[in-house]
Design a protein around this motif. Structure first.
Motif, PDB file in Angstrom:
ATOM      1  N   SER A 143     108.660  50.777   2.115  1.00 10.98           N
ATOM      2  CA  SER A 143     109.181  49.820   1.146  1.00 10.98           C
ATOM      3  C   SER A 143     108.086  49.454   0.140  1.00 10.98           C
ATOM      4  O   SER A 143     106.891  49.523   0.463  1.00 10.98           O
ATOM      5  N   LYS A 166     106.685  51.005  -6.577  1.00 13.29           N
ATOM      6  CA  LYS A 166     107.962  51.487  -6.053  1.00 13.29           C
ATOM      7  C   LYS A 166     107.992  53.014  -6.024  1.00 13.29           C
ATOM      8  O   LYS A 166     108.466  53.614  -5.059  1.00 13.29           O
ATOM      9  N   ALA A 167     107.478  53.649  -7.070  1.00 16.46           N
ATOM     10  CA  ALA A 167     107.470  55.115  -7.118  1.00 16.46           C
ATOM     11  C   ALA A 167     106.638  55.687  -5.972  1.00 16.46           C
ATOM     12  O   ALA A 167     107.043  56.660  -5.324  1.00 16.46           O
ATOM     13  N   ASP A 214     108.504  55.002  -2.637  1.00 19.17           N
ATOM     14  CA  ASP A 214     109.601  55.961  -2.476  1.00 19.17           C
ATOM     15  C   ASP A 214     109.061  57.344  -2.100  1.00 19.17           C
ATOM     16  O   ASP A 214     109.636  58.037  -1.271  1.00 19.17           O
ATOM     17  N   GLY A 262     107.858  57.116   1.594  1.00 12.97           N
ATOM     18  CA  GLY A 262     108.843  56.660   2.570  1.00 12.97           C
ATOM     19  C   GLY A 262     108.589  55.302   3.181  1.00 12.97           C
ATOM     20  O   GLY A 262     108.771  55.117   4.388  1.00 12.97           O
TER      21      GLY A 262
END
Length: 106
Positions: free
Chosen positions: A24, A15-16, A19, A22
């Protein structure tokens, strides 16, 4: 691709990274597993995020990636999260230590 290895070296979650570049977490996970190939734009974003060449990302054996120890990676990650004063203090301390070490070797 070397995505999982790079992410693990930096102790980051999928997830990091997702993020940070840019996309999912699901899409990023598919990049790691090879279920999906990133676009050129995404390769560039991943390259910038991990601070490695695109060649290294895709596993091109013709190019050597710089090797950083776990301690060096940890120092860089800590520096990125620290405020300016803490970075200056740490850099000053490291420079003093290396200067003393050079004097001892002479």
């Amino acid at each position: 691709m070397n995505l999982k290895k790079l992410r693990a070296q930096r102790s980051l979650s999928q997830k990091a990274v997702a993020d940070g570049v840019g996309c999912s977490p699901t899409v990023y996970s598919r990049y790691e597993t090879g279920e999906r190939q990133p676009s050129i734009e995404m390769l560039l974003a991943l390259s910038k995020f991990f601070n490695v060449s695109v060649d290294y990302l895709i596993g091109n054996p013709e190019t050597a990636a710089p090797f950083f120890s776990d301690a060096e990676i940890e120092l860089v990650m800590a520096a990125r999260e620290a405020d300016e004063r803490a970075r200056e203090d740490a850099l000053t301390l490291l420079r003093r230590h290396s200067a003393k070490r050079r004097e001892l070797v002479k």
